[in-house]
Design a protein around this motif. Structure first.
Motif, PDB file in Angstrom:
ATOM      1  N   PHE A  54       0.867  -1.259   0.598  1.00  0.00           N
ATOM      2  CA  PHE A  54      -0.478   0.088  -0.029  1.00  0.00           C
ATOM      3  C   PHE A  54       0.650   1.417  -0.208  1.00  0.00           C
ATOM      4  O   PHE A  54       0.338   2.013  -0.746  1.00  0.00           O
ATOM      5  CB  PHE A  54      -1.086   0.176   1.492  1.00  0.00           C
ATOM      6  N   VAL A  55       1.502   1.279   0.729  1.00  0.00           N
ATOM      7  CA  VAL A  55       2.776   2.259   1.038  1.00  0.00           C
ATOM      8  C   VAL A  55       3.792   2.637  -0.394  1.00  0.00           C
ATOM      9  O   VAL A  55       4.064   3.516  -1.043  1.00  0.00           O
ATOM     10  CB  VAL A  55       3.934   2.039   2.540  1.00  0.00           C
ATOM     11  N   GLY A  56       3.644   1.433  -1.191  1.00  0.00           N
ATOM     12  CA  GLY A  56       4.666   1.526  -2.216  1.00  0.00           C
ATOM     13  C   GLY A  56       3.583   1.745  -3.420  1.00  0.00           C
ATOM     14  O   GLY A  56       4.232   3.501  -4.345  1.00  0.00           O
ATOM     15  N   ALA A  57       2.347   1.925  -3.373  1.00  0.00           N
ATOM     16  CA  ALA A  57       1.221   1.964  -4.384  1.00  0.00           C
ATOM     17  C   ALA A  57       1.991   3.539  -4.485  1.00  0.00           C
ATOM     18  O   ALA A  57       0.979   4.493  -5.092  1.00  0.00           O
ATOM     19  CB  ALA A  57       0.111   1.076  -4.204  1.00  0.00           C
ATOM     20  N   VAL A  58       1.122   3.988  -2.936  1.00  0.00           N
ATOM     21  CA  VAL A  58       1.113   5.333  -2.610  1.00  0.00           C
ATOM     22  C   VAL A  58       1.968   6.327  -3.182  1.00  0.00           C
ATOM     23  O   VAL A  58       1.801   7.015  -3.618  1.00  0.00           O
ATOM     24  CB  VAL A  58       0.382   5.953  -1.680  1.00  0.00           C
ATOM     25  N   GLN A  59       3.431   5.488  -2.991  1.00  0.00           N
ATOM     26  CA  GLN A  59       4.760   6.904  -2.983  1.00  0.00           C
ATOM     27  C   GLN A  59       4.538   6.623  -4.584  1.00  0.00           C
ATOM     28  O   GLN A  59       4.941   7.662  -4.853  1.00  0.00           O
ATOM     29  CB  GLN A  59       5.477   5.534  -2.478  1.00  0.00           C
ATOM     30  N   ILE A  60       4.015   5.667  -4.990  1.00  0.00           N
ATOM     31  CA  ILE A  60       3.418   5.331  -6.975  1.00  0.00           C
ATOM     32  C   ILE A  60       3.043   7.273  -7.756  1.00  0.00           C
ATOM     33  O   ILE A  60       3.553   7.873  -8.459  1.00  0.00           O
ATOM     34  CB  ILE A  60       3.854   3.844  -7.699  1.00  0.00           C
ATOM     35  N   MET A  61       1.520   6.737  -6.894  1.00  0.00           N
ATOM     36  CA  MET A  61       0.805   7.710  -7.419  1.00  0.00           C
ATOM     37  C   MET A  61       1.141   8.767  -6.497  1.00  0.00           C
ATOM     38  O   MET A  61       0.737  10.148  -7.737  1.00  0.00           O
ATOM     39  CB  MET A  61      -0.908   6.411  -6.756  1.00  0.00           C
ATOM     40  N   VAL A  62       1.345   8.787  -5.471  1.00  0.00           N
ATOM     41  CA  VAL A  62       1.039  11.211  -5.034  1.00  0.00           C
ATOM     42  C   VAL A  62       2.360  11.221  -5.403  1.00  0.00           C
ATOM     43  O   VAL A  62       2.253  12.195  -5.993  1.00  0.00           O
ATOM     44  CB  VAL A  62       0.486  10.676  -3.378  1.00  0.00           C
ATOM     45  N   TYR A  63       3.290  10.431  -5.408  1.00  0.00           N
ATOM     46  CA  TYR A  63       5.205  11.443  -5.285  1.00  0.00           C
ATOM     47  C   TYR A  63       5.266  11.374  -6.743  1.00  0.00           C
ATOM     48  O   TYR A  63       6.050  12.611  -7.296  1.00  0.00           O
ATOM     49  CB  TYR A  63       5.468  11.115  -4.504  1.00  0.00           C
ATOM     50  N   ALA A  64       5.412   9.969  -7.922  1.00  0.00           N
ATOM     51  CA  ALA A  64       5.995  10.218  -8.585  1.00  0.00           C
ATOM     52  C   ALA A  64       4.514  10.953  -9.253  1.00  0.00           C
ATOM     53  O   ALA A  64       5.097  11.683 -10.227  1.00  0.00           O
ATOM     54  CB  ALA A  64       6.444   8.492  -8.949  1.00  0.00           C
ATOM     55  N   GLY A  65       3.413  10.205  -9.314  1.00  0.00           N
ATOM     56  CA  GLY A  65       2.568  10.868 -10.012  1.00  0.00           C
ATOM     57  C   GLY A  65       2.262  12.362 -10.360  1.00  0.00           C
ATOM     58  O   GLY A  65       2.859  13.033 -10.737  1.00  0.00           O
ATOM     59  N   ALA A  66       3.071  13.261  -8.746  1.00  0.00           N
ATOM     60  CA  ALA A  66       2.366  14.271  -8.230  1.00  0.00           C
ATOM     61  C   ALA A  66       3.458  15.005  -9.098  1.00  0.00           C
ATOM     62  O   ALA A  66       3.452  16.147  -9.580  1.00  0.00           O
ATOM     63  CB  ALA A  66       1.574  14.392  -6.954  1.00  0.00           C
ATOM     64  N   VAL A  67       4.829  14.568  -9.110  1.00  0.00           N
ATOM     65  CA  VAL A  67       6.188  15.389  -9.635  1.00  0.00           C
ATOM     66  C   VAL A  67       5.733  15.430 -10.938  1.00  0.00           C
ATOM     67  O   VAL A  67       5.967  16.858 -11.611  1.00  0.00           O
ATOM     68  CB  VAL A  67       7.546  14.194  -9.135  1.00  0.00           C
ATOM     69  N   MET A  68       5.670  14.529 -12.031  1.00  0.00           N
ATOM     70  CA  MET A  68       5.182  14.188 -13.479  1.00  0.00           C
ATOM     71  C   MET A  68       4.173  15.923 -13.470  1.00  0.00           C
ATOM     72  O   MET A  68       4.891  16.851 -14.492  1.00  0.00           O
ATOM     73  CB  MET A  68       4.950  13.205 -13.645  1.00  0.00           C
ATOM     74  N   VAL A  69       3.188  15.782 -12.696  1.00  0.00           N
ATOM     75  CA  VAL A  69       2.237  16.476 -13.286  1.00  0.00           C
ATOM     76  C   VAL A  69       2.500  18.552 -12.347  1.00  0.00           C
ATOM     77  O   VAL A  69       2.601  19.007 -13.797  1.00  0.00           O
ATOM     78  CB  VAL A  69       0.653  16.065 -12.481  1.00  0.00           C
ATOM     79  N   LEU A  70       3.311  17.840 -11.279  1.00  0.00           N
ATOM     80  CA  LEU A  70       3.483  19.529 -10.993  1.00  0.00           C
ATOM     81  C   LEU A  70       4.382  20.103 -12.265  1.00  0.00           C
ATOM     82  O   LEU A  70       4.963  20.905 -12.790  1.00  0.00           O
ATOM     83  CB  LEU A  70       4.431  19.625  -9.366  1.00  0.00           C
ATOM     84  N   PHE A  71       5.374  19.468 -13.062  1.00  0.00           N
ATOM     85  CA  PHE A  71       6.378  19.271 -14.142  1.00  0.00           C
ATOM     86  C   PHE A  71       5.867  20.157 -14.760  1.00  0.00           C
ATOM     87  O   PHE A  71       6.253  21.070 -15.550  1.00  0.00           O
ATOM     88  CB  PHE A  71       7.731  18.318 -14.106  1.00  0.00           C
ATOM     89  N   VAL A  72       5.386  19.118 -15.791  1.00  0.00           N
ATOM     90  CA  VAL A  72       3.871  19.061 -16.890  1.00  0.00           C
ATOM     91  C   VAL A  72       3.592  20.728 -16.760  1.00  0.00           C
ATOM     92  O   VAL A  72       3.210  21.636 -17.429  1.00  0.00           O
ATOM     93  CB  VAL A  72       3.335  18.086 -16.672  1.00  0.00           C
ATOM     94  N   LEU A  73       2.538  20.771 -15.641  1.00  0.00           N
ATOM     95  CA  LEU A  73       2.107  21.961 -15.434  1.00  0.00           C
ATOM     96  C   LEU A  73       2.871  23.334 -15.061  1.00  0.00           C
ATOM     97  O   LEU A  73       1.802  24.845 -15.902  1.00  0.00           O
ATOM     98  CB  LEU A  73       0.126  21.732 -14.672  1.00  0.00           C
ATOM     99  N   VAL A  74       3.651  23.166 -13.875  1.00  0.00           N
ATOM    100  CA  VAL A  74       4.089  24.548 -13.721  1.00  0.00           C
ATOM    101  C   VAL A  74       5.584  24.968 -14.581  1.00  0.00           C
ATOM    102  O   VAL A  74       5.998  25.915 -14.970  1.00  0.00           O
ATOM    103  CB  VAL A  74       5.211  23.963 -12.189  1.00  0.00           C
ATOM    104  N   LEU A  75       6.126  23.905 -14.593  1.00  0.00           N
ATOM    105  CA  LEU A  75       7.475  24.553 -15.122  1.00  0.00           C
ATOM    106  C   LEU A  75       7.346  24.195 -16.625  1.00  0.00           C
ATOM    107  O   LEU A  75       8.358  25.214 -17.782  1.00  0.00           O
ATOM    108  CB  LEU A  75       8.932  23.536 -15.090  1.00  0.00           C
ATOM    109  N   MET A  76       6.784  23.508 -17.566  1.00  0.00           N
ATOM    110  CA  MET A  76       6.477  23.821 -19.045  1.00  0.00           C
ATOM    111  C   MET A  76       5.626  24.988 -19.513  1.00  0.00           C
ATOM    112  O   MET A  76       6.019  25.582 -20.425  1.00  0.00           O
ATOM    113  CB  MET A  76       6.113  22.199 -19.129  1.00  0.00           C
TER     114      MET A  76
END
Length: 76
Positions: A54-76
């Motif tokens: 569960f913690v591994g899946a949350v790590q993937i969905m929240v952190y890895a997913g949020a980092v890419m969404v943040l990068f795409v929406l803010v920095l690009m």
């Protein structure tokens, strides 16, 4: 089975540390974000190795997913 887990642990630990160093040492924001995602995936792999799916899946969905969404929406 135990030897395979030890090898997998060292591989995931090496990937996590190497990509974390890549985040800090790189000047390109795109590569920093990609290294950060790889680092988070390495940490998630370590959680899966610790029998905490569960913690591994949350790590993937929240952190890895949020980092890419943040990068795409803010920095690009």
């Amino acid at each position: 089975v135990v030897m395979a887990e030890i090898i997998l642990f060292y591989f995931l630990a090496a990937v996590t540390v190497a990509t974390a160093v890549g985040v800090v040492m790189n000047e390109n924001p795109l590569l920093c974000a990609l290294y950060l995602v790889l680092s988070m995936l390495g940490v998630a792999g370590l959680f899966f190795l610790l029998q905490a799916p569960f913690v591994g899946a949350v790590q993937i969905m929240v952190y890895a997913g949020a980092v890419m969404v943040l990068f795409v929406l803010v920095l690009m």
